[in-house]
Design a protein around this motif. Structure first.
Motif, PDB file in Angstrom:
ATOM      1  N   GLY A 196       0.781  -1.233   0.000  1.00 39.90           N
ATOM      2  CA  GLY A 196       0.000   0.000   0.000  1.00 39.90           C
ATOM      3  C   GLY A 196       0.806   1.273   0.000  1.00 39.90           C
ATOM      4  N   ALA A 197       2.134   1.192   0.188  1.00 39.72           N
ATOM      5  CA  ALA A 197       2.954   2.407   0.237  1.00 39.72           C
ATOM      6  C   ALA A 197       2.979   3.107  -1.116  1.00 39.72           C
ATOM      7  CB  ALA A 197       4.372   2.071   0.684  1.00 39.72           C
ATOM      8  N   TRP A 198       3.007   2.316  -2.196  1.00 33.46           N
ATOM      9  CA  TRP A 198       2.876   2.827  -3.550  1.00 33.46           C
ATOM     10  C   TRP A 198       1.521   2.379  -4.083  1.00 33.46           C
ATOM     11  CZ3 TRP A 198       7.894   1.935  -6.891  1.00 33.46           C
ATOM     12  CH2 TRP A 198       9.005   2.475  -6.219  1.00 33.46           C
ATOM     13  N   PRO A 199       0.815   3.220  -4.834  1.00 32.34           N
ATOM     14  CA  PRO A 199      -0.500   2.820  -5.330  1.00 32.34           C
ATOM     15  C   PRO A 199      -0.412   1.682  -6.339  1.00 32.34           C
ATOM     16  CG  PRO A 199       0.161   4.921  -6.297  1.00 32.34           C
ATOM     17  CD  PRO A 199       1.166   4.605  -5.231  1.00 32.34           C
ATOM     18  N   CYS A 212       2.320  -5.529  -5.015  1.00 32.61           N
ATOM     19  CA  CYS A 212       3.076  -4.290  -4.823  1.00 32.61           C
ATOM     20  C   CYS A 212       3.711  -3.894  -6.143  1.00 32.61           C
ATOM     21  CB  CYS A 212       4.204  -4.478  -3.803  1.00 32.61           C
ATOM     22  SG  CYS A 212       3.683  -4.839  -2.128  1.00 32.61           S
ATOM     23  N   VAL A 213       3.805  -2.595  -6.398  1.00 35.19           N
ATOM     24  CA  VAL A 213       4.655  -2.091  -7.471  1.00 35.19           C
ATOM     25  C   VAL A 213       6.054  -1.919  -6.890  1.00 35.19           C
ATOM     26  CG1 VAL A 213       5.053  -0.226  -9.126  1.00 35.19           C
ATOM     27  CG2 VAL A 213       2.713  -0.920  -8.569  1.00 35.19           C
ATOM     28  N   THR A 214       7.057  -2.291  -7.679  1.00 38.86           N
ATOM     29  CA  THR A 214       8.440  -2.290  -7.194  1.00 38.86           C
ATOM     30  C   THR A 214       9.334  -1.554  -8.188  1.00 38.86           C
ATOM     31  OG1 THR A 214       9.004  -4.351  -8.320  1.00 38.86           O
ATOM     32  CG2 THR A 214       8.056  -4.536  -6.127  1.00 38.86           C
ATOM     33  N   ARG A 231       5.778   7.330  -3.645  1.00 38.41           N
ATOM     34  CA  ARG A 231       5.124   6.982  -2.387  1.00 38.41           C
ATOM     35  C   ARG A 231       3.954   7.905  -2.072  1.00 38.41           C
ATOM     36  NH1 ARG A 231       6.706   4.019   2.198  1.00 38.41           N
ATOM     37  NH2 ARG A 231       8.492   3.424   0.926  1.00 38.41           N
ATOM     38  N   GLY A 232       2.978   7.342  -1.381  1.00 34.73           N
ATOM     39  CA  GLY A 232       1.894   8.150  -0.837  1.00 34.73           C
ATOM     40  C   GLY A 232       0.523   7.572  -1.105  1.00 34.73           C
ATOM     41  N   SER A 240      -4.452   1.376  -1.020  1.00 36.21           N
ATOM     42  CA  SER A 240      -3.449   2.360  -0.629  1.00 36.21           C
ATOM     43  C   SER A 240      -3.537   2.673   0.854  1.00 36.21           C
ATOM     44  CB  SER A 240      -3.664   3.636  -1.458  1.00 36.21           C
ATOM     45  OG  SER A 240      -2.709   4.610  -1.155  1.00 36.21           O
ATOM     46  N   ARG A 241      -2.396   2.913   1.462  1.00 37.67           N
ATOM     47  CA  ARG A 241      -2.362   3.292   2.875  1.00 37.67           C
ATOM     48  C   ARG A 241      -1.133   4.163   3.128  1.00 37.67           C
ATOM     49  NH1 ARG A 241      -0.310  -1.998   6.415  1.00 37.67           N
ATOM     50  NH2 ARG A 241       1.397  -2.620   5.037  1.00 37.67           N
ATOM     51  N   LYS A 242      -1.149   4.882   4.211  1.00 42.02           N
ATOM     52  CA  LYS A 242      -0.054   5.780   4.539  1.00 42.02           C
ATOM     53  C   LYS A 242       1.066   5.010   5.212  1.00 42.02           C
ATOM     54  CE  LYS A 242       1.074  10.145   6.847  1.00 42.02           C
ATOM     55  NZ  LYS A 242       0.562  11.298   7.636  1.00 42.02           N
ATOM     56  N   VAL A 243       2.200   4.975   4.555  1.00 44.46           N
ATOM     57  CA  VAL A 243       3.414   4.382   5.117  1.00 44.46           C
ATOM     58  C   VAL A 243       4.492   5.447   5.015  1.00 44.46           C
ATOM     59  CG1 VAL A 243       5.084   2.506   5.003  1.00 44.46           C
ATOM     60  CG2 VAL A 243       2.709   2.097   4.309  1.00 44.46           C
ATOM     61  N   PRO A 244       5.059   5.880   6.123  1.00 39.56           N
ATOM     62  CA  PRO A 244       6.028   6.987   6.086  1.00 39.56           C
ATOM     63  C   PRO A 244       7.213   6.687   5.180  1.00 39.56           C
ATOM     64  CG  PRO A 244       5.383   6.482   8.348  1.00 39.56           C
ATOM     65  CD  PRO A 244       4.837   5.389   7.496  1.00 39.56           C
ATOM     66  N   MET A 245       7.786   7.743   4.620  1.00 38.98           N
ATOM     67  CA  MET A 245       8.990   7.612   3.807  1.00 38.98           C
ATOM     68  C   MET A 245      10.116   7.023   4.646  1.00 38.98           C
ATOM     69  SD  MET A 245      10.911  10.627   1.663  1.00 38.98           S
ATOM     70  CE  MET A 245       9.431  10.884   0.688  1.00 38.98           C
TER      71      MET A 245
END
Length: 598
Positions: A196-199, A212-214, A231-232, A240-245
């Protein structure tokens, strides 16, 4: 001005440098990449190859962007053909499935907005089902170093595009290891962000709850530069979800398997020796080592293809397979149809979910503040061997990767020398979803050493020594405000070719003030007495860019020597003392991230 010769190993920092010095233009680079794609056509890298007519609008758009404000300005990237690029067919390596999207995938849209240039669509194991790179009607993608060997899948094309000098970075996808296995087999870095860190909007689903997209690139710095743009949270992506940088830092410990690992394939013995060499290097990092029972990860990974999660693939693609008999690759259809087995009923799904939840709990306890390190692959195969035994060879390739997304882990695959001539070996660092910084910090430390192959353990190879000798002179730079990662002036660091090294803090001798500027800026002032430690970041910058960077800093700020907590001094941002008279004292905050959080 003399034009730059374009190397096969394209890096973001090299391209930025050549663009800024007017030694290369994006147009010239794309012409060279198109020529390379034609020369390497028999490697089956591309489904929709680079074409000037398709790329020209993106080149034209660069004239409207300020390179200082577009962190990926002019950087060419390849896209796995299960990720949408507007106006270009998405095939998922199945012509009958193909459709032409009218908008970009979420992550592609962000990269283009950052100035990156999409090149085309690359080959893959059909419907992202496989880890070998041979399951495509568009041909078997050849390994970039040894054409008779597999390239790894399912993200075969994007990895080989980067390894072969046809892209600076490339997007893959990862459900069971597809963003990591091809990295290891082609001597690349592969970054799999947390779920979820990347859409994943605009990605053909394999297992939507795990996809996941890599990104593939030649360095950790490059994959993190891409991460900064990709990210975002995406408002239209339900996963999607918020995962800090990631904020790179070192783990409290490194976890290694306590029992001997199994290796396989043509170079099983060489892979085993390469793993021993990598373990020896990890033991020299001065991070505590804990040997753990790796059966937890094997048992979790078994759920993916030996449990009801395979039914999620059938839920996504079963309707197409039933409606188009014979359209898909035979081994791919066999695997997909296994998900329709009667044994995978609702009760079995819930039973597996409950079992997996227990595994997640155990993993969270085990990996708290820690990094798990495993071989990315336990071996490799020739393409002929995979053709003769497509199921078990593919299963082996996922032996140390399948657990990752099921357990909600992040992962970073990095090279670790060669197992045999032109046969790369790699390791993967895993951590909990919220601890991406740990894998980045540990991987940077590992990469900063001299990775020893099985043949050169105990010393650097001649190739590594030559690369070190040819590396440009650099200086460390301490930044404590708007030039840190995530803040507006990070782009200036990137445009100078700087790369993030680590988080650190000053000696307990500093005062931090908030200057009355727009936008607000921090001022770091060393005290004769008293003071406190202030959090900062340490970057590495090419010396040839450092002079111009320092000269452009406006008063009362400037570059001076900053004393770090270990007593060492590095060049960094400081502030003239007179500016404190009209500034707010924010020393007690401990750092700018607490004063002006992102």
């Amino acid at each position: 001005m003399k034009k730059a010769e374009i190397p096969r190993e394209l890096s973001i920092s090299w391209l930025r440098d050549k663009y800024s010095n007017q030694e290369l233009t994006p147009q010239e680079l794309i012409i060279e990449i198109i020529q390379r794609s034609k020369e390497d056509a028999d490697m089956n890298i591309w489904i929709t190859p680079p074409d000037m007519e398709m790329i020209q609008p993106y080149l034209d758009r660069l004239t409207t962007l300020n390179p200082a404000e577009a962190p990926l300005w002019g950087i060419p990237f390849a896209i796995k053909d299960n990720i949408d690029l507007a106006g270009v067919p998405t095939t998922a390596a199945c012509a009958e499935y193909a459709y032409t999207p009218i908008e970009n995938a979420g992550v592609v849209e962000r990269l283009i907005a950052a100035g990156a240039i999409p090149l085309g669509k690359t080959n893959l194991d059909q419907f992202a089902t496989g880890l070998v790179g041979t399951r495509s009607p568009y041909g078997e993608t050849h390994n970039a170093l040894r054409p008779e060997m597999i390239s790894g899948g399912s993200s075969s094309g994007p990895a080989v595009a980067v390894a072969g000098g046809q892209a600076a970075f490339a997007l893959g996808t990862d459900t069971a290891g597809s963003g990591r296995v091809p990295a290891a087999l082609n001597r690349l870095v592969g970054f799999k962000p947390s779920l979820g860190a990347w859409p994943t909007k605009g990605v053909v689903p394999a297992c939507a709850s795990l996809d996941c997209v890599t990104v593939f690139a030649h360095s950790i710095a490059d994959v993190l530069a891409v991460d900064g743009a990709a990210r975002g949270v995406h408002d239209d992506d339900p996963w999607s979800r918020k995962v800090p940088m990631p904020q790179a830092k070192l783990p409290a410990k490194i976890c290694l398997p306590k029992d001997p690992l199994g290796f396989y394939g043509t170079y099983a013995d060489e892979y085993s020796s390469a793993w021993d060499a990598a373990v020896a290097q990890l033991q020299n990092l001065n991070i505590p080592i804990e040997y753990v029972d790796a059966q937890l990860f094997a048992q979790a990974g078994a759920i993916l293809y030996e449990g009801p999660w395979v039914a999620e693939r059938w839920a996504a693609l079963g309707g197409f397979i039933d409606a188009h008999p014979g359209a898909s690759f035979p081994v791919t259809e066999k695997i997909l149809r296994s998900g329709s087995a009667a044994e995978y009923d609702a009760a079995s799904v819930f039973a597996a979910m409950h079992k997996l939840q227990q595994f997640k709990l155990e993993a969270r306890k085990l990996l708290k503040d820690s990094v798990l390190v495993m071989p990315t692959c336990g071996g490799t195969w020739t393409r002929e061997q995979v053709r003769l035994d497509p199921i078990s060879t593919n299963r082996d390739m996922g032996r140390y990767t399948n657990h990752c997304n099921l357990l909600d882990l992040c992962a970073l695959a990095v090279p670790a020398g060669d197992a045999a001539p032109s046969t790369p070996f790699g390791i993967t660092l895993f951590a909990l979803a919220e601890d991406e910084g740990l894998i980045c910090g540990a991987a940077e430390l590992f990469a900063a050493g001299s990775p020893a192959s099985a043949e050169t353990a105990g010393g650097s190879s001649s190739k590594q020594a030559a690369a070190s000798a040819a590396a440009p002179a650099t200086t460390l730079v301490a930044v404590c405000g708007l030039h840190m990662r995530g803040y507006p002036l990070e782009k200036q660091m990137q445009s100078c070719g700087a790369r993030f090294i680590r988080e650190d803090e000053t000696a307990a001798k500093y005062r931090l003030v908030k200057l009355a500027t727009t936008p607000a800026k921090p001022g770091l002032i060393k005290q004769q007495e008293g003071g406190a430690p202030i959090q900062l970041e340490v970057w590495e910058m090419p010396l040839e860019a450092f002079g111009g960077f320092a000269a452009a800093i406006p008063a009362p700020l400037g570059i001076g020597k900053v004393e770090l907590r270990d007593g060492s001094e590095v060049p960094g941002f400081v502030c003239e003392a007179y500016a404190a008279a009209d500034a707010e004292d924010v020393t007690s905050s401990g750092g700018w991230r607490h004063v002006m959080p992102l």
